[in-house]
Design a protein around this motif. Structure first.
Motif, PDB file in Angstrom:
ATOM      1  N   ASN A  86       0.816  -1.216   0.000  1.00  0.00           N
ATOM      2  CA  ASN A  86       0.000   0.000   0.000  1.00  0.00           C
ATOM      3  C   ASN A  86       0.850   1.268   0.000  1.00  0.00           C
ATOM      4  N   ASP A  89       3.190   4.008  -4.175  1.00  0.00           N
ATOM      5  CA  ASP A  89       2.612   5.101  -4.958  1.00  0.00           C
ATOM      6  C   ASP A  89       3.527   5.433  -6.129  1.00  0.00           C
ATOM      7  N   ALA A 125      -0.984  -4.099   4.009  1.00  0.00           N
ATOM      8  CA  ALA A 125      -1.690  -4.025   2.735  1.00  0.00           C
ATOM      9  C   ALA A 125      -2.702  -5.151   2.617  1.00  0.00           C
ATOM     10  N   GLU A 126      -3.828  -4.830   2.030  1.00  0.00           N
ATOM     11  CA  GLU A 126      -4.869  -5.827   1.808  1.00  0.00           C
ATOM     12  C   GLU A 126      -4.513  -6.692   0.586  1.00  0.00           C
ATOM     13  N   GLU A 129      -4.434  -4.995  -2.828  1.00  0.00           N
ATOM     14  CA  GLU A 129      -3.285  -4.103  -2.992  1.00  0.00           C
ATOM     15  C   GLU A 129      -2.018  -4.917  -3.256  1.00  0.00           C
ATOM     16  N   GLN A 130      -1.903  -6.025  -2.562  1.00  0.00           N
ATOM     17  CA  GLN A 130      -0.743  -6.890  -2.755  1.00  0.00           C
ATOM     18  C   GLN A 130      -0.695  -7.442  -4.180  1.00  0.00           C
ATOM     19  N   GLU A 132      -1.968  -6.188  -6.915  1.00  0.00           N
ATOM     20  CA  GLU A 132      -1.617  -5.124  -7.861  1.00  0.00           C
ATOM     21  C   GLU A 132      -0.114  -4.845  -7.822  1.00  0.00           C
TER      22      GLU A 132
END
Length: 278
Positions: A86, A89, A125-126, A129-130, A132
């Motif tokens: 997460n 960015d 991180a969920e 998210e992981q 991605e």
């Protein structure tokens, strides 16, 4: 302040200085300066461990591991750990790309999926998210023509599914701290993925992992410490470091009914090939 764990005693040396620790965290072992890195590698070399790959798990660590390659015995791997996905960015992606392209960086990792920590670790991180971030790291490995180093915790099927969907990098795939059983070992062998075994393979209660270690093709096996974690039997619970790798080499050789020197040489050869190091 938590007391620093007592270190494991130095093992009987392996013949020569050829064994390679395919995954360690020298910064987490207490190394701060290049001099600290040299001292850690001197301890490793004294017992027959001639090289190590030190692995990042966040941006600060990614910056540090690149500097650690000033010691010619050390290579690096750069990525954001799945639990920190997460934080990936646009700015982090730009910096990871730049760092991962450094000459001393031999792999993109550790990346992958960790289904153990979400819900247990604040800020973790969920899974979405992981996934991605994992896909992005796979693409980066392809663009840099470097192998991807995978962290897989309680997520075997989904890790394989992402690799199938994204397409594995031609430079290779490494399942760091291989934690699956025979089914995963067969799937990795069929796909040509490398399996890196840590101190957990010496744990007597790790029955399925130990069965997988026997099945893994010799040409796809690596050995690692994941130091300072996962110290091998009989020193489980003590602090780990690359010099402790011979315990794992000997434990894995015993499981596979082969000579430790032969296994050390085979895993050295595999590591030099996939990481493209001397």
């Amino acid at each position: 302040m938590t007391a620093r764990r007592e270190p494991a005693p130095a093992p009987e040396p392996l013949p020569g200085i050829g064994a390679i620790d395919a995954h360690t965290h020298l910064d987490a072992c207490g190394c701060v300066t290049v001099e600290d890195v040299r001292a850690a590698m001197d301890r490793a070399e004294a017992v027959g461990v001639g090289r190590a790959v030190t692995v990042a798990d966040d941006l600060d660590s990614a910056r540090w591991v690149v500097t650690a390659t000033a010691d010619p015995r050390v290579s690096a791997a750069v990525a954001l750990h799945p639990t920190r996905a997460n934080a990936l960015d646009d700015a982090a992606r730009m910096e990871i790309e730049k760092l991962a392209a450094s000459p001393g960086v031999v792999s993109v990792g550790e990346t992958g999926l960790d289904y153990y920590w979400p819900g247990k670790l604040d800020g973790c991180a969920e899974p979405a998210e992981q996934r991605e971030a994992f896909a992005w790291h796979i693409d980066l490995a392809k663009r840099l023509d470097k192998p991807v180093m995978i962290h897989d915790r309680d997520a075997h099927d989904d890790v394989l599914a992402v690799l199938r969907a994204e397409g594995a990098p031609a430079a290779g795939v490494i399942f760091h701290c291989f934690s699956g059983g025979p089914d995963l070992a067969r799937a990795c062998a069929d796909a040509g993925y490398h399996m890196s075994f840590a101190g957990t393979v010496t744990f007597r209660n790790a029955r399925e992992l130990r069965e997988a270690a026997v099945l893994a093709p010799e040409e796809l096996i690596l050995v690692e410490t994941d130091a300072p974690f996962l110290t091998p039997h009989p020193h489980r619970g003590k602090a780990n470091e690359p010099y402790a790798l011979p315990y794992t080499v000997r434990g894995l050789a015993e499981l596979r009914a082969t000579d430790p020197e032969h296994l050390a040489e085979a895993t050295r050869r595999n590591a030099t090939r996939i990481f493209r190091i001397p």
